[in-house]
Design an enzyme around this catalytic site. Structure first.
Site, PDB file in Angstrom:
ATOM      1  CG  ASP A 109      29.057   6.601  39.802  1.00 10.22           C
ATOM      2  OD1 ASP A 109      28.435   6.655  38.920  1.00 10.22           O
ATOM      3  OD2 ASP A 109      29.142   7.341  40.802  1.00 10.22           O
ATOM      4  CG  ASP A 238      26.035   4.027  32.090  1.00  6.56           C
ATOM      5  OD1 ASP A 238      24.920   4.852  32.654  1.00  6.56           O
ATOM      6  OD2 ASP A 238      27.194   4.113  32.629  1.00  6.56           O
ATOM      7  CG  HIS A 266      25.895   3.798  36.013  1.00  3.89           C
ATOM      8  ND1 HIS A 266      26.869   4.357  35.383  1.00  3.89           N
ATOM      9  CD2 HIS A 266      26.202   4.016  37.482  1.00  3.89           C
ATOM     10  CE1 HIS A 266      27.724   4.988  36.338  1.00  3.89           C
ATOM     11  NE2 HIS A 266      27.120   4.711  37.463  1.00  3.89           N
TER      12      HIS A 266
END
Length: 289
Positions: A109, A238, A266
């Site tokens: 991320d 994701d 994710h």
């Protein structure tokens, strides 16, 4: 901070703090060995997401995992800007303080651009990279990102996050794509339980587009990472980072070992848990040969 909610049986690490001008940055520094794993989280998680890797690998490696300012057990000042480049400066200051060398960066991320910013500035300190669902390039003009960034980074998203902790309570559940244990979810909800302390959480979405020039500057320096051994761990379900972003990483690291997890979303380190340790251990053995 009152940490009565924190289950120390699942996160049994010594809490350490690094004083920054903006506040105290919480981190863990466990174990010792020839490899230093530096684990960099994104939004809205914190070092708790890496607890399985820390427990499993600190027997043979030094494991460092920090909480960005505004997240986890770090301070959450209301007046700070929370821009990703500011988080990157904080991380650099911490790693300089800890004299981190022979580093394998583990990023996902927003941890991707924040951690890789450090790698670009200090390539001589980087031994290898472990990348899960993330990016490091500008996405301005890409509808997929523009729409999300403008919605969740604008007044509507700010209201939802400040009032309802929307990123943790709704989006995070969607992004996992697997059932998240309520007790685990609580460890992501509680650090952001105070609406006044969610500025970091609602600043990040807008910066997907707002920090386009900073992201561009990182991508333009990507040759500094060329040739670094890389392990890519990709959740294929994701809703944020997709096959196209995976291919972008593969174009930068054509020799990377890639693991596609067809049923994961994710947050790969959280979803994989301890079963991720043998994969990372094998990667570390390979780069030592």
């Amino acid at each position: 901070m009152n940490e009565d909610w924190l289950d120390r049986t699942t996160y049994p690490f010594t809490s350490r703090y690094f004083d920054l001008p903006v506040g105290r940055m919480h981190y863990v520094d466990e174990g010792a060995g020839p490899h230093t794993l530096v684990m960099v989280h994104g939004n809205p998680v914190w070092s708790y997401a890496y607890r399985h890797l820390i427990r499993g690998l600190s027997q043979s490696c030094r494991c460092i995992a920090a909480d960005h300012i505004g997240f986890g057990l770090s301070d959450k000042p209301s007046e700070w800007d929370y821009l990703p480049q500011s988080h990157a400066r904080n991380l650099t200051a911490l790693l300089d303080h800890l004299q981190a060398e022979n580093v394998t960066l583990v990023v996902g991320d927003w941890g991707g651009p924040i951690g890789l910013s450090y790698a670009i500035r200090h390539p001589q300190r980087i031994r290898s990279l472990v990348i899960s669902n993330s990016w490091m390039w500008p996405v301005n003009g890409v509808f997929h990102y523009e729409a999300f960034s403008r919605l969740m980074g604008g007044p509507v998203g700010r209201f939802l996050i400040r009032r309802y902790n929307f990123f943790v309570n709704v989006l995070m559940r969607q992004m996992f794509r697997v059932q998240l244990d309520p007790q685990v979810h609580r460890h992501y909800e509680m650090p952001l339980r105070n609406p006044r302390e969610r500025k970091g959480c609602w600043t990040f979405p807008g910066q997907i587009i707002g920090s386009g020039e900073w992201l561009r500057s990182l991508w333009e320096q990507r040759e500094k990472l060329t040739g670094k051994p890389a392990l890519i761990l990709w959740g294929m379900r994701d809703i944020a980072f997709r096959e196209i972003e995976l291919r972008q990483w593969q174009s930068l690291f054509p020799s990377a070992e890639v693991h596609r997890f067809e049923n994961l979303g994710h947050f790969v380190p959280e979803a994989m848990g301890a079963s991720l340790c043998p994969i990372v251990e094998a990667h570390l053995r390979r780069i030592s040969e």
